[in-house]
Design a protein around this motif. Structure first.
Motif, PDB file in Angstrom:
ATOM      1  N   VAL A 153       0.734  -1.374  -0.067  1.00  0.00           N
ATOM      2  CA  VAL A 153      -0.060  -0.090  -0.140  1.00  0.00           C
ATOM      3  C   VAL A 153       0.884   1.279   0.012  1.00  0.00           C
ATOM      4  O   VAL A 153       0.737   2.118  -0.946  1.00  0.00           O
ATOM      5  CB  VAL A 153      -0.931  -0.061   1.155  1.00  0.00           C
ATOM      6  CG1 VAL A 153      -1.844   1.141   1.035  1.00  0.00           C
ATOM      7  CG2 VAL A 153      -1.829  -1.293   1.261  1.00  0.00           C
ATOM      8  N   THR A 154       1.782   1.277   0.758  1.00  0.00           N
ATOM      9  CA  THR A 154       2.661   2.549   1.036  1.00  0.00           C
ATOM     10  C   THR A 154       4.055   2.121   1.424  1.00  0.00           C
ATOM     11  O   THR A 154       4.239   1.119   1.894  1.00  0.00           O
ATOM     12  CB  THR A 154       2.229   3.434   2.119  1.00  0.00           C
ATOM     13  OG1 THR A 154       2.384   2.974   3.256  1.00  0.00           O
ATOM     14  CG2 THR A 154       0.894   4.053   1.915  1.00  0.00           C
ATOM     15  N   GLY A 155       5.078   3.073   1.030  1.00  0.00           N
ATOM     16  CA  GLY A 155       6.327   2.623   1.390  1.00  0.00           C
ATOM     17  C   GLY A 155       7.482   2.473   0.042  1.00  0.00           C
ATOM     18  O   GLY A 155       7.293   1.441  -0.470  1.00  0.00           O
ATOM     19  N   GLY A 156       8.442   3.340   0.056  1.00  0.00           N
ATOM     20  CA  GLY A 156       9.538   3.043  -1.030  1.00  0.00           C
ATOM     21  C   GLY A 156       8.960   2.892  -2.360  1.00  0.00           C
ATOM     22  O   GLY A 156       8.128   4.014  -2.619  1.00  0.00           O
ATOM     23  N   ASN A 157       9.379   2.018  -3.074  1.00  0.00           N
ATOM     24  CA  ASN A 157       9.191   1.928  -4.360  1.00  0.00           C
ATOM     25  C   ASN A 157       7.879   0.942  -4.372  1.00  0.00           C
ATOM     26  O   ASN A 157       7.463   0.273  -5.546  1.00  0.00           O
ATOM     27  CB  ASN A 157      10.111   1.129  -5.276  1.00  0.00           C
ATOM     28  CG  ASN A 157      11.457   2.136  -5.334  1.00  0.00           C
ATOM     29  OD1 ASN A 157      11.225   3.594  -5.549  1.00  0.00           O
ATOM     30  ND2 ASN A 157      12.463   1.602  -5.465  1.00  0.00           N
ATOM     31  N   TYR A 158       7.281   0.732  -3.500  1.00  0.00           N
ATOM     32  CA  TYR A 158       5.808  -0.181  -3.334  1.00  0.00           C
ATOM     33  C   TYR A 158       6.376  -1.615  -3.939  1.00  0.00           C
ATOM     34  O   TYR A 158       5.649  -2.035  -4.795  1.00  0.00           O
ATOM     35  CB  TYR A 158       4.731   0.712  -4.256  1.00  0.00           C
ATOM     36  CG  TYR A 158       4.275   1.805  -3.906  1.00  0.00           C
ATOM     37  CD1 TYR A 158       3.188   1.945  -2.787  1.00  0.00           C
ATOM     38  CD2 TYR A 158       5.107   2.909  -4.214  1.00  0.00           C
ATOM     39  CE1 TYR A 158       3.082   3.339  -2.545  1.00  0.00           C
ATOM     40  CE2 TYR A 158       4.515   4.201  -3.807  1.00  0.00           C
ATOM     41  CZ  TYR A 158       3.747   4.372  -2.874  1.00  0.00           C
ATOM     42  OH  TYR A 158       3.416   5.693  -2.527  1.00  0.00           O
ATOM     43  N   ASP A 159       7.400  -2.186  -3.158  1.00  0.00           N
ATOM     44  CA  ASP A 159       7.717  -3.430  -3.648  1.00  0.00           C
ATOM     45  C   ASP A 159       7.963  -4.308  -2.594  1.00  0.00           C
ATOM     46  O   ASP A 159       8.621  -3.869  -1.439  1.00  0.00           O
ATOM     47  CB  ASP A 159       8.612  -3.446  -4.523  1.00  0.00           C
ATOM     48  CG  ASP A 159       9.849  -2.698  -4.144  1.00  0.00           C
ATOM     49  OD1 ASP A 159       9.868  -2.178  -2.957  1.00  0.00           O
ATOM     50  OD2 ASP A 159      10.975  -2.628  -5.085  1.00  0.00           O
ATOM     51  N   VAL A 160       7.927  -5.642  -2.570  1.00  0.00           N
ATOM     52  CA  VAL A 160       8.239  -6.512  -1.467  1.00  0.00           C
ATOM     53  C   VAL A 160       8.517  -7.869  -1.725  1.00  0.00           C
ATOM     54  O   VAL A 160       8.112  -8.252  -3.185  1.00  0.00           O
ATOM     55  CB  VAL A 160       7.110  -6.657  -0.376  1.00  0.00           C
ATOM     56  CG1 VAL A 160       5.844  -7.416  -1.228  1.00  0.00           C
ATOM     57  CG2 VAL A 160       7.510  -7.457   0.969  1.00  0.00           C
ATOM     58  N   ASP A 161       9.337  -8.651  -1.095  1.00  0.00           N
ATOM     59  CA  ASP A 161       9.802 -10.133  -1.566  1.00  0.00           C
ATOM     60  C   ASP A 161       8.627 -10.986  -0.957  1.00  0.00           C
ATOM     61  O   ASP A 161       8.551 -11.014   0.337  1.00  0.00           O
ATOM     62  CB  ASP A 161      10.940 -10.244  -1.126  1.00  0.00           C
ATOM     63  CG  ASP A 161      12.326  -9.695  -2.033  1.00  0.00           C
ATOM     64  OD1 ASP A 161      11.833  -9.089  -2.962  1.00  0.00           O
ATOM     65  OD2 ASP A 161      13.145  -9.509  -1.504  1.00  0.00           O
ATOM     66  N   VAL A 162       8.123 -11.934  -1.601  1.00  0.00           N
ATOM     67  CA  VAL A 162       7.310 -12.969  -1.388  1.00  0.00           C
ATOM     68  C   VAL A 162       7.526 -14.363  -1.469  1.00  0.00           C
ATOM     69  O   VAL A 162       8.244 -14.621  -2.458  1.00  0.00           O
ATOM     70  CB  VAL A 162       5.891 -12.651  -1.632  1.00  0.00           C
ATOM     71  CG1 VAL A 162       4.832 -13.538  -1.142  1.00  0.00           C
ATOM     72  CG2 VAL A 162       5.467 -11.244  -1.570  1.00  0.00           C
ATOM     73  N   GLU A 163       7.476 -15.186  -0.418  1.00  0.00           N
ATOM     74  CA  GLU A 163       8.012 -16.572  -0.622  1.00  0.00           C
ATOM     75  C   GLU A 163       6.898 -17.683   0.038  1.00  0.00           C
ATOM     76  O   GLU A 163       6.496 -17.140   1.176  1.00  0.00           O
ATOM     77  CB  GLU A 163       9.106 -16.833  -0.038  1.00  0.00           C
ATOM     78  CG  GLU A 163       9.824 -18.439  -0.074  1.00  0.00           C
ATOM     79  CD  GLU A 163      10.985 -18.415   0.495  1.00  0.00           C
ATOM     80  OE1 GLU A 163      12.212 -18.314  -0.300  1.00  0.00           O
ATOM     81  OE2 GLU A 163      11.143 -18.778   1.811  1.00  0.00           O
ATOM     82  N   LEU A 164       6.257 -18.602  -0.369  1.00  0.00           N
ATOM     83  CA  LEU A 164       5.409 -19.459  -0.132  1.00  0.00           C
ATOM     84  C   LEU A 164       6.128 -20.740  -0.068  1.00  0.00           C
ATOM     85  O   LEU A 164       6.455 -21.525  -0.863  1.00  0.00           O
ATOM     86  CB  LEU A 164       4.167 -19.429  -0.988  1.00  0.00           C
ATOM     87  CG  LEU A 164       3.070 -20.443  -0.563  1.00  0.00           C
ATOM     88  CD1 LEU A 164       2.397 -20.178   0.894  1.00  0.00           C
ATOM     89  CD2 LEU A 164       2.084 -20.525  -1.728  1.00  0.00           C
ATOM     90  N   ARG A 165       6.068 -21.499   1.004  1.00  0.00           N
ATOM     91  CA  ARG A 165       6.715 -23.044   1.299  1.00  0.00           C
ATOM     92  C   ARG A 165       5.477 -23.905   1.996  1.00  0.00           C
ATOM     93  O   ARG A 165       4.605 -23.517   2.568  1.00  0.00           O
ATOM     94  CB  ARG A 165       7.811 -22.766   2.366  1.00  0.00           C
ATOM     95  CG  ARG A 165       9.073 -22.053   1.675  1.00  0.00           C
ATOM     96  CD  ARG A 165      10.092 -21.977   2.978  1.00  0.00           C
ATOM     97  NE  ARG A 165      11.242 -21.390   2.490  1.00  0.00           N
ATOM     98  CZ  ARG A 165      12.240 -22.000   1.952  1.00  0.00           C
ATOM     99  NH1 ARG A 165      12.206 -23.366   1.566  1.00  0.00           N
ATOM    100  NH2 ARG A 165      13.343 -21.168   1.444  1.00  0.00           N
TER     101      ARG A 165
ATOM    102  N   ASP B 284       3.351  12.054  -0.717  1.00  0.00           N
ATOM    103  CA  ASP B 284       4.933  12.120  -0.919  1.00  0.00           C
ATOM    104  C   ASP B 284       4.997  12.977  -1.931  1.00  0.00           C
ATOM    105  O   ASP B 284       6.355  13.894  -1.786  1.00  0.00           O
ATOM    106  CB  ASP B 284       5.373  10.632  -1.493  1.00  0.00           C
ATOM    107  CG  ASP B 284       6.937  10.576  -1.601  1.00  0.00           C
ATOM    108  OD1 ASP B 284       7.694  10.893  -0.750  1.00  0.00           O
ATOM    109  OD2 ASP B 284       7.240  10.125  -2.845  1.00  0.00           O
ATOM    110  N   LEU B 285       4.547  13.272  -2.972  1.00  0.00           N
ATOM    111  CA  LEU B 285       4.847  14.173  -4.137  1.00  0.00           C
ATOM    112  C   LEU B 285       4.651  15.807  -3.541  1.00  0.00           C
ATOM    113  O   LEU B 285       5.540  16.281  -3.919  1.00  0.00           O
ATOM    114  CB  LEU B 285       3.885  14.173  -5.263  1.00  0.00           C
ATOM    115  CG  LEU B 285       3.973  14.909  -6.517  1.00  0.00           C
ATOM    116  CD1 LEU B 285       5.247  14.880  -7.197  1.00  0.00           C
ATOM    117  CD2 LEU B 285       3.044  14.581  -7.637  1.00  0.00           C
TER     118      LEU B 285
END
Length: 217
Positions: A54-66, A173-174
């Motif tokens: 939703v918010t933060g930085g470049n709006y990206d995250v690493d996801v892993e499903l095990r 932010d802008l």
């Protein structure tokens, strides 16, 4: 008729609540952090994982499903939004993790929607014996359609709120960047104006050397 109609709504409500298990969560993921969630599933259970930054930085995250056997079922890096649909092929605890370890100073706010459908633990094997099978099927079909339509409305509203929150965060932010840039430009204009005034004054200042003063005498 009254005795026959009373158990039907109760049974259908329980059926709809038991049929699908759904969890929605919005949480903050700090920088250099990793957050994991666990869910116990049965073989044949259909599960859906939807996430969005939703918010933060470049709006990206690493996801892993095990899987319970520690097998990687899904893995993606620096993604803003995605939806995963799988069917459990083994019993046990499934784990899905969100990582922000690549970021050194930016926190992220992440929304997740976890749904499980077809879990034997949440199903009802037999109908209420006091209700006629044909009537139950007809009412169940209508209520099921209403339930699906309401779920669609809830999903649309949720995604609309997420888009609104993301747009608001981008706008704020802008706005902050524009304000900083404007303040910098204002300070630069003041410095240039003061420098120009001092430079013009130096041009029109009468500087007399001692030799010229002696010659006039």
């Amino acid at each position: 008729m009254l005795k026959l109609s009373l158990p039907i709504p109760l049974f259908l409500i329980v059926f709809l609540l038991k049929q699908i298990c759904c969890n929605e969560l919005t949480f903050e993921l700090p920088d250099n952090a990793k957050e994991c969630f666990h869910e116990k599933l049965k073989i044949g259970s259909k599960y859906t994982l939807e996430f969005q930054v939703v918010t933060g930085g470049n709006y990206d995250v690493d996801v892993e499903l095990r899987s319970p056997s520690d097998k990687i079922l899904f893995q993606v890096q620096k993604k803003q939004y995605d939806q995963i649909e799988r069917t459990a092929d083994e019993d046990g605890v499934y784990q899905f993790c969100f990582s922000n370890e690549f970021s050194t100073y930016t926190h992220k706010v992440i929304y997740i929607d976890w749904r499980v459908d077809g879990d034997p633990e949440h199903e009802i094997s037999s109908a209420n014996p006091r209700v006629a099978e044909g009537a139950l099927t007809m009412i169940e079909s209508k209520v099921g359609n209403i339930h699906r339509n309401l779920e669609s409305c809830i999903d649309y509203q949720t995604h609309h709120r997420l888009r609104e929150a993301t747009g608001r965060a981008r706008a704020e932010d802008l706005q902050e960047r524009v304000q900083i840039w404007s303040i910098g430009q204002f300070i630069l204009i003041i410095i240039v104006a003061i420098g120009t005034v001092l430079l013009l004054r130096s041009f029109f200042t009468d500087r007399r050397t001692p030799s010229s003063m002696t010659w006039h005498r």
